[in-house]
Write a protein that holds these residues in place. Structure first.
Motif, PDB file in Angstrom:
ATOM      1  N   ALA A 195      -4.279  -2.285  -2.637  1.00 25.56           N
ATOM      2  CA  ALA A 195      -3.285  -3.234  -2.113  1.00 25.56           C
ATOM      3  C   ALA A 195      -3.997  -4.260  -1.226  1.00 25.56           C
ATOM      4  O   ALA A 195      -4.765  -5.066  -1.739  1.00 25.56           O
ATOM      5  CB  ALA A 195      -2.174  -2.523  -1.364  1.00 25.56           C
ATOM      6  N   LYS A 196      -3.793  -4.167   0.074  1.00 28.66           N
ATOM      7  CA  LYS A 196      -4.309  -5.114   1.081  1.00 28.66           C
ATOM      8  C   LYS A 196      -5.106  -6.320   0.531  1.00 28.66           C
ATOM      9  O   LYS A 196      -4.566  -7.406   0.459  1.00 28.66           O
ATOM     10  CB  LYS A 196      -5.128  -4.354   2.111  1.00 28.66           C
ATOM     11  N   GLY A 197      -6.371  -6.131   0.156  1.00 30.20           N
ATOM     12  CA  GLY A 197      -7.188  -7.281  -0.254  1.00 30.20           C
ATOM     13  C   GLY A 197      -6.926  -7.763  -1.666  1.00 30.20           C
ATOM     14  O   GLY A 197      -7.502  -8.759  -2.101  1.00 30.20           O
ATOM     15  N   PHE A 256      -7.534   8.547  -4.930  1.00 29.40           N
ATOM     16  CA  PHE A 256      -8.262   7.779  -3.914  1.00 29.40           C
ATOM     17  C   PHE A 256      -7.327   6.672  -3.422  1.00 29.40           C
ATOM     18  O   PHE A 256      -6.955   5.794  -4.194  1.00 29.40           O
ATOM     19  CB  PHE A 256      -9.536   7.147  -4.502  1.00 29.40           C
ATOM     20  N   ASP A 257      -6.990   6.719  -2.156  1.00 31.12           N
ATOM     21  CA  ASP A 257      -6.218   5.644  -1.545  1.00 31.12           C
ATOM     22  C   ASP A 257      -7.224   4.599  -1.052  1.00 31.12           C
ATOM     23  O   ASP A 257      -7.745   4.695   0.050  1.00 31.12           O
ATOM     24  CB  ASP A 257      -5.375   6.197  -0.397  1.00 31.12           C
ATOM     25  N   GLU A 258      -7.476   3.607  -1.923  1.00 33.28           N
ATOM     26  CA  GLU A 258      -8.443   2.546  -1.588  1.00 33.28           C
ATOM     27  C   GLU A 258      -7.736   1.299  -1.056  1.00 33.28           C
ATOM     28  O   GLU A 258      -8.249   0.183  -1.171  1.00 33.28           O
ATOM     29  CB  GLU A 258      -9.293   2.186  -2.818  1.00 33.28           C
ATOM     30  N   GLY A 292       0.807  -1.213   0.000  1.00 35.31           N
ATOM     31  CA  GLY A 292       0.000   0.000   0.000  1.00 35.31           C
ATOM     32  C   GLY A 292       0.844   1.269   0.000  1.00 35.31           C
ATOM     33  O   GLY A 292       0.544   2.231  -0.719  1.00 35.31           O
ATOM     34  N   SER A 293       1.900   1.269   0.792  1.00 36.46           N
ATOM     35  CA  SER A 293       2.750   2.458   0.875  1.00 36.46           C
ATOM     36  C   SER A 293       3.367   2.794  -0.480  1.00 36.46           C
ATOM     37  O   SER A 293       3.382   3.958  -0.898  1.00 36.46           O
ATOM     38  CB  SER A 293       3.870   2.253   1.895  1.00 36.46           C
ATOM     39  N   THR A 294       3.855   1.784  -1.177  1.00 35.28           N
ATOM     40  CA  THR A 294       4.484   2.074  -2.469  1.00 35.28           C
ATOM     41  C   THR A 294       3.437   2.439  -3.519  1.00 35.28           C
ATOM     42  O   THR A 294       3.718   3.236  -4.413  1.00 35.28           O
ATOM     43  CB  THR A 294       5.375   0.912  -2.970  1.00 35.28           C
TER      44      THR A 294
HETATM   45  C1  LIG Z   1      -2.545   0.002   5.218  1.00 30.45           C
HETATM   46  C2  LIG Z   1      -2.707   1.233   4.422  1.00 30.45           C
HETATM   47  C3  LIG Z   1      -1.664   1.755   3.644  1.00 30.45           C
HETATM   48  C4  LIG Z   1      -0.276   1.161   3.663  1.00 30.45           C
HETATM   49  O1  LIG Z   1      -0.272  -0.112   3.112  1.00 30.45           O
HETATM   50  P1  LIG Z   1       0.952  -1.108   3.452  1.00 30.45           P
HETATM   51  O2  LIG Z   1       0.668  -2.297   2.598  1.00 30.45           O
HETATM   52  O3  LIG Z   1       0.865  -1.373   4.909  1.00 30.45           O
HETATM   53  O4  LIG Z   1       2.200  -0.412   3.052  1.00 30.45           O
HETATM   54  C5  LIG Z   1      -1.910   2.858   2.869  1.00 30.45           C
HETATM   55  N1  LIG Z   1      -3.117   3.439   2.854  1.00 30.45           N
HETATM   56  C6  LIG Z   1      -4.150   2.967   3.579  1.00 30.45           C
HETATM   57  C7  LIG Z   1      -5.477   3.640   3.490  1.00 30.45           C
HETATM   58  C8  LIG Z   1      -3.976   1.859   4.398  1.00 30.45           C
HETATM   59  O5  LIG Z   1      -4.986   1.421   5.157  1.00 30.45           O
END
Ligand SMILES: *Cc1c(COP(=O)(O)O)cnc(C)c1O
Length: 419
Positions: A261-263, A232-234, A108-110
């Motif tokens: 990212a995450k899911g 949008f940071d989804e 997510g960070s990248t």
């Molecule tokens: C977790 C998160 C990130 C960072 O993602 P990582 O995979 O932990 O680097 C960025 N934005 C949001 C909204 C998050 O919840």
């Protein structure tokens, strides 16, 4: 001196001197985590919000094994591979029209770093100087320096203050939408805004703070009417967390850049995606190599990660999933009503499959006691939650069964009543 000289592992967000021994997990299945000492935990937070289909889902696991035996990794500059192409095509098919250029990275960070670079270099490539990034109070966008800079300043970023670049943080859309919009209008008048980044509908790590799609629509349209790219940071809200596939599906106005990212891989592997609209992408097209997007990682578009994401998308596309999402949403809605009746919790809020509330105690801040009591009580009943300060939330995997929902419901209410 460390209290655990026997381990060589340094854990994240952990004060190694005072933290208790980490729990050793030997395997997982569905909602369950199995500990070495025989205890079993019901994972009500999808293990840091990633394990959307539950642990060790066989469909994703098999796709990973197959891909590992086919093509485990390949350089992604000058080369491509079927799983990346297929994943990009499928994702674009699920995204609003126009969001159609997919850039891969690792987490997510990248994904956020890439989005910020895209917005910034977009103006550079057009020969325009725009130096101001806008974000929101309460935001969390990740732990790398660009993502930290866009995040709200907190105990998590304090040590790195001088190393972060300036970002203007607008008042939070959940606490002060009017103030937020006013500040935004003023900022846009300066003519120097390069981009705005927002967690749509729910600010996750900032405390599951929720705002309305209408307010977000105003933010997006204000920016876009000035040609300012909206990101949008989804990373957390994507993949049905808000009840729909993406949080932006609740909005009239769609972003110019999206981070996922995450899911994305069903929580199996680190992989992330930044999707851009064509007008952003086009600004990087040139005979001049100096105008290409300067970003890449060793593992960009790792084939095993892409195969996991394709398998995860199969599950998201399954016809049974919407009913399951609806059932989880209704269950959390019922729980919200019962929680309200206890009179012991504040600011009960829900968006889709996320339920959150505040448990104020005399001691505020990150180490709040009431929330910790509830966490420990649930733990003793075999349920895993992880409050953010005084904010308690549920964010279950979508495979959660009826009886499990009932167990969480009863145990959480009992824990609150006994406070
Ligand atoms: C977790 C998160 C990130 C960072 O993602 P990582 O995979 O932990 O680097 C960025 N934005 C949001 C909204 C998050 O919840």
């Amino acid at each position: 001196m460390s209290s655990k000289p026997e381990s060589h592992v340094w854990h994240p967000y952990t004060q190694m001197q005072t933290a208790p021994q980490p729990l050793k997990v030997t395997h997982g299945k569905g909602t369950k985590l199995y500990l070495e000492d025989g205890r079993v935990l019901l994972d009500a937070i999808s293990s840091w919000w990633v394990t959307v289909h539950g642990h060790a889902h066989p469909h994703v696991a098999e796709a990973i094994a197959r891909q590992a035996n086919t093509l485990e990794q390949v350089i992604f500059a000058g080369f491509t591979h079927p799983e990346a192409e297929r994943l990009a095509d499928r994702l674009v098919g699920h995204l609003p029209t126009g969001l159609d250029k997919v850039f891969f990275s690792d987490d997510g960070s990248t994904a956020v770093e890439v989005a910020l670079k895209m917005a910034w270099q977009y103006w550079n490539n057009k020969g325009v100087t725009r130096n101001r990034i806008l974000a929101f109070e309460g935001a969390y966008h990740g732990d790398t320096f660009g993502a930290m800079s866009a995040s709200a300043r907190s105990i998590f970023t304090k040590a790195f203050g001088p190393l972060m670049f300036d970002v203007q943080h607008l008042p939070s859309l959940s606490e002060d939408p009017e103030g937020s919009l006013e500040t935004l209008k003023k900022a846009l008048k300066g003519g120097d805004v390069a981009g705005l980044i927002v967690e749509p509908l729910v600010q996750g790590a900032g405390g599951m703070l929720m705002h309305s799609p209408e307010h977000l629509d105003m933010v997006t349209s204000l920016c876009q009417s000035e040609g300012v790219p909206v990101i949008f940071d989804e990373v957390m809200t994507g993949f049905y967390r808000t009840g729909r596939l993406f949080a932006m599906n609740h909005c009239q106005h769609k972003p110019d850049i999206v981070c996922l990212a995450k899911g994305l891989t069903g929580g199996f592997l680190p992989l992330s995606i930044t999707v851009a609209r064509s007008h952003i992408y086009d600004a990087f097209l040139s005979q001049d190599r100096g105008k290409m997007l300067f970003h890449g990682h060793s593992f960009t578009a790792n084939p095993i990660g892409c195969a996991a994401a394709n398998a995860s998308l199969d599950l998201f596309e399954s016809p049974e999933l919407p009913a399951k999402i609806m059932a989880i949403t209704q269950w959390l809605g019922q729980l919200a009503i019962s929680l309200r009746h206890t009179g012991k919790v504040k600011n009960i809020r829900q968006t889709g499959t996320i339920l959150a509330f505040d448990l104020p105690s005399s001691e505020t801040g990150y180490l709040s006691t009431a929330a910790v009591q509830v966490r420990d009580r649930l733990f003793s009943k075999g349920i895993l939650i992880r409050p953010l300060g005084e904010v308690v939330y549920l964010l279950p995997p979508y495979c959660v069964e009826r009886e499990e929902m009932q167990t969480i419901y009863e145990e959480l209410l009992a824990a609150i009543q006994d406070l």
